[in-house]
Design a protein around this motif. Structure first.
Motif, PDB file in Angstrom:
ATOM      1  N   GLY A  90       0.801  -1.214   0.000  1.00  0.00           N
ATOM      2  CA  GLY A  90       0.000   0.000   0.000  1.00  0.00           C
ATOM      3  C   GLY A  90       0.839   1.271   0.000  1.00  0.00           C
ATOM      4  N   ALA A  91       1.860   1.329   0.864  1.00  0.00           N
ATOM      5  CA  ALA A  91       2.687   2.532   0.953  1.00  0.00           C
ATOM      6  C   ALA A  91       3.478   2.760  -0.323  1.00  0.00           C
ATOM      7  N   VAL A  92       4.037   1.700  -0.890  1.00  0.00           N
ATOM      8  CA  VAL A  92       4.834   1.849  -2.118  1.00  0.00           C
ATOM      9  C   VAL A  92       3.934   2.222  -3.295  1.00  0.00           C
ATOM     10  N   ALA A  93       2.749   1.617  -3.373  1.00  0.00           N
ATOM     11  CA  ALA A  93       1.840   1.934  -4.477  1.00  0.00           C
ATOM     12  C   ALA A  93       1.371   3.391  -4.400  1.00  0.00           C
ATOM     13  N   LEU A  94       0.950   3.841  -3.217  1.00  0.00           N
ATOM     14  CA  LEU A  94       0.492   5.225  -3.075  1.00  0.00           C
ATOM     15  C   LEU A  94       1.616   6.222  -3.338  1.00  0.00           C
ATOM     16  N   SER A  95       2.797   5.946  -2.790  1.00  0.00           N
ATOM     17  CA  SER A  95       3.908   6.884  -2.964  1.00  0.00           C
ATOM     18  C   SER A  95       4.389   6.919  -4.407  1.00  0.00           C
ATOM     19  N   SER A  96       4.251   5.823  -5.146  1.00  0.00           N
ATOM     20  CA  SER A  96       4.625   5.841  -6.566  1.00  0.00           C
ATOM     21  C   SER A  96       3.732   6.796  -7.344  1.00  0.00           C
ATOM     22  N   MET A  97       2.435   6.762  -7.042  1.00  0.00           N
ATOM     23  CA  MET A  97       1.512   7.647  -7.755  1.00  0.00           C
ATOM     24  C   MET A  97       1.667   9.097  -7.314  1.00  0.00           C
ATOM     25  N   THR A  98       1.792   9.335  -6.005  1.00  0.00           N
ATOM     26  CA  THR A  98       1.975  10.716  -5.546  1.00  0.00           C
ATOM     27  C   THR A  98       3.332  11.260  -5.982  1.00  0.00           C
ATOM     28  N   GLY A  99       4.363  10.419  -5.964  1.00  0.00           N
ATOM     29  CA  GLY A  99       5.669  10.854  -6.439  1.00  0.00           C
ATOM     30  C   GLY A  99       5.645  11.196  -7.916  1.00  0.00           C
ATOM     31  N   PHE A 100       4.882  10.439  -8.697  1.00  0.00           N
ATOM     32  CA  PHE A 100       4.742  10.729 -10.124  1.00  0.00           C
ATOM     33  C   PHE A 100       4.032  12.062 -10.329  1.00  0.00           C
ATOM     34  N   ALA A 101       2.961  12.282  -9.582  1.00  0.00           N
ATOM     35  CA  ALA A 101       2.214  13.533  -9.723  1.00  0.00           C
ATOM     36  C   ALA A 101       3.052  14.740  -9.307  1.00  0.00           C
ATOM     37  N   LEU A 102       3.756  14.638  -8.189  1.00  0.00           N
ATOM     38  CA  LEU A 102       4.539  15.771  -7.695  1.00  0.00           C
ATOM     39  C   LEU A 102       5.844  15.952  -8.458  1.00  0.00           C
ATOM     40  N   GLY A 103       6.340  14.887  -9.054  1.00  0.00           N
ATOM     41  CA  GLY A 103       7.607  14.981  -9.760  1.00  0.00           C
ATOM     42  C   GLY A 103       7.481  15.351 -11.224  1.00  0.00           C
ATOM     43  N   ILE A 104       6.333  15.078 -11.841  1.00  0.00           N
ATOM     44  CA  ILE A 104       6.155  15.307 -13.277  1.00  0.00           C
ATOM     45  C   ILE A 104       5.321  16.547 -13.558  1.00  0.00           C
ATOM     46  N   TYR A 105       4.196  16.697 -12.867  1.00  0.00           N
ATOM     47  CA  TYR A 105       3.281  17.793 -13.169  1.00  0.00           C
ATOM     48  C   TYR A 105       3.697  19.061 -12.431  1.00  0.00           C
ATOM     49  N   LYS A 106       3.578  20.188 -13.110  1.00  0.00           N
ATOM     50  CA  LYS A 106       3.901  21.484 -12.527  1.00  0.00           C
ATOM     51  C   LYS A 106       2.611  22.270 -12.326  1.00  0.00           C
ATOM     52  N   PHE A 107       2.272  22.521 -11.074  1.00  0.00           N
ATOM     53  CA  PHE A 107       1.096  23.313 -10.745  1.00  0.00           C
ATOM     54  C   PHE A 107       1.414  24.165  -9.526  1.00  0.00           C
ATOM     55  N   ARG A 108       0.554  25.102  -9.208  1.00  0.00           N
ATOM     56  CA  ARG A 108       0.872  26.133  -8.228  1.00  0.00           C
ATOM     57  C   ARG A 108       1.139  25.558  -6.835  1.00  0.00           C
ATOM     58  N   ALA A 109       0.340  24.593  -6.398  1.00  0.00           N
ATOM     59  CA  ALA A 109       0.464  24.072  -5.035  1.00  0.00           C
ATOM     60  C   ALA A 109       1.393  22.862  -4.950  1.00  0.00           C
ATOM     61  N   ASN A 110       2.137  22.590  -5.992  1.00  0.00           N
ATOM     62  CA  ASN A 110       2.991  21.402  -6.010  1.00  0.00           C
ATOM     63  C   ASN A 110       3.965  21.391  -4.842  1.00  0.00           C
ATOM     64  N   LEU A 111       4.702  22.482  -4.699  1.00  0.00           N
ATOM     65  CA  LEU A 111       5.729  22.529  -3.659  1.00  0.00           C
ATOM     66  C   LEU A 111       5.123  22.496  -2.263  1.00  0.00           C
ATOM     67  N   TRP A 112       3.968  23.169  -2.082  1.00  0.00           N
ATOM     68  CA  TRP A 112       3.340  23.179  -0.768  1.00  0.00           C
ATOM     69  C   TRP A 112       2.833  21.786  -0.386  1.00  0.00           C
ATOM     70  N   ILE A 113       2.262  21.065  -1.330  1.00  0.00           N
ATOM     71  CA  ILE A 113       1.803  19.699  -1.051  1.00  0.00           C
ATOM     72  C   ILE A 113       2.992  18.802  -0.714  1.00  0.00           C
ATOM     73  N   PHE A 114       4.074  18.979  -1.448  1.00  0.00           N
ATOM     74  CA  PHE A 114       5.279  18.189  -1.165  1.00  0.00           C
ATOM     75  C   PHE A 114       5.814  18.504   0.232  1.00  0.00           C
ATOM     76  N   PHE A 115       5.791  19.795   0.611  1.00  0.00           N
ATOM     77  CA  PHE A 115       6.238  20.176   1.953  1.00  0.00           C
ATOM     78  C   PHE A 115       5.365  19.539   3.030  1.00  0.00           C
ATOM     79  N   MET A 116       4.088  19.384   2.769  1.00  0.00           N
ATOM     80  CA  MET A 116       3.193  18.748   3.741  1.00  0.00           C
ATOM     81  C   MET A 116       3.570  17.289   3.938  1.00  0.00           C
ATOM     82  N   PHE A 117       3.903  16.590   2.854  1.00  0.00           N
ATOM     83  CA  PHE A 117       4.356  15.207   2.987  1.00  0.00           C
ATOM     84  C   PHE A 117       5.646  15.141   3.792  1.00  0.00           C
ATOM     85  N   VAL A 118       6.570  16.072   3.501  1.00  0.00           N
ATOM     86  CA  VAL A 118       7.853  16.064   4.206  1.00  0.00           C
ATOM     87  C   VAL A 118       7.667  16.443   5.664  1.00  0.00           C
TER      88      VAL A 118
END
Length: 282
Positions: A90-118
């Motif tokens: 579960g953790a690897v599957a979810l993080s693969s998809m969220t990592g793909f979204a945060l690593g590939i797509y560029k949108f305004r809240a990208n960095l803030w969402i990533f900071f929340m995970f960190v």
């Protein structure tokens, strides 16, 4: 910026290094060796105070036989498998998809969402003990393997997303652009282009998460009780009676509980090292 190689230091430094390294290694291994020795000692050695001496008799087969045949240790081990394996998936599957979204797509809240995970990785789990326990009670998940799996996935997804996002950002972006030019759907890009390139990272992360979850003791004690759902780390304490602790059986059970992560690491060692070092050298 980088430490000097030991070969380029003076003779005094090299001699001190060669002297202190075995000492530090022995100090690190001393508790593990003590547990291994305790696991083959008879119960009488603990009542007579023979903690660090040579065993009066070698009772290794008897101790390990009691652990497997006269206790709930097999059930605790099975519980750990049913908790750890779904959590890793579960953790690897979810993080693969969220990592793909945060690593590939560029949108305004990208960095803030990533900071929340960190930021979630810096919250001490101990302060969440009471609210998480109350939440499991309200949801009917207390003392269940399902509840432990869900909360482990929730707590581990932040670190896994950090790991995956940084790995995906290091992949060659022209491959994704070429797939988009060919009209490939985004989910097919993730499944057929990005995911195959992530195999070393998936293996490395799986080994890390497997070790973290298998060795977890805090949440196992907080959210479960009894052999119905407790993992092996918490189940080892069942060898303690009301007025007496069976240290020889606890030591044998600890050795048994430590074997699966060690075997997992050696089986996945090549992929684990490749996942951690990929991209370190151009």
């Amino acid at each position: 910026m980088f430490p000097r190689p030991i070969e380029s230091t003076g003779r005094t430094t090299q001699a001190a290094y060669k002297t202190l390294l075995p000492i530090a290694l022995l100090m690190w291994l001393a508790p593990l060796l003590a547990v291994a020795v305790f696991s083959i000692k008879p119960d009488a050695d603990f009542t007579t105070g023979n903690y660090w001496g040579i065993p009066s008799t070698f009772e290794g087969l008897a101790n390990y036989g009691k652990v497997f045949l006269e206790s709930d240790m097999p059930r605790y081990l099975l519980n750990s498998v049913f908790i750890t394996v779904p959590t890793v998936i579960g953790a690897v599957a979810l993080s693969s998809m969220t990592g793909f979204a945060l690593g590939i797509y560029k949108f305004r809240a990208n960095l803030w969402i990533f900071f929340m995970f960190v930021a979630g990785n810096f919250v001490p789990f101990q302060i969440l003990m009471v609210p998480v326990r109350d939440l499991t009670l309200d949801m009917g998940l207390y003392n269940t393997k399902t509840g432990l799996v869900l909360f482990h996935i929730a707590f581990q997804t932040g670190f896994c997303t950090l790991f995956m996002r940084n790995f995906i950002r290091a992949l060659p972006f022209p491959l994704i652009e070429a797939a988009r030019v060919e009209g490939v759907a985004e989910w097919r890009i993730f499944w057929f282009v990005v995911l195959p390139l992530m195999k070393p990272a998936l293996a490395a992360l799986s080994v890390l998460i497997f070790t973290f979850i298998w060795n977890d003791y805090f949440w196992a004690v907080v959210l479960t009780q009894g052999p119905e759902s407790q993992p092996v780390t918490a189940g080892i304490t069942s060898f303690n009676a009301q007025y007496r602790a069976a240290y020889h059986l606890m030591s044998a059970g600890s050795i048994v509980a430590a074997l699966p992560p060690v075997l997992m690491f050696f089986l996945m060692q090549r992929h684990f090292i490749a996942g951690l070092t990929l991209g370190a050298v151009k």
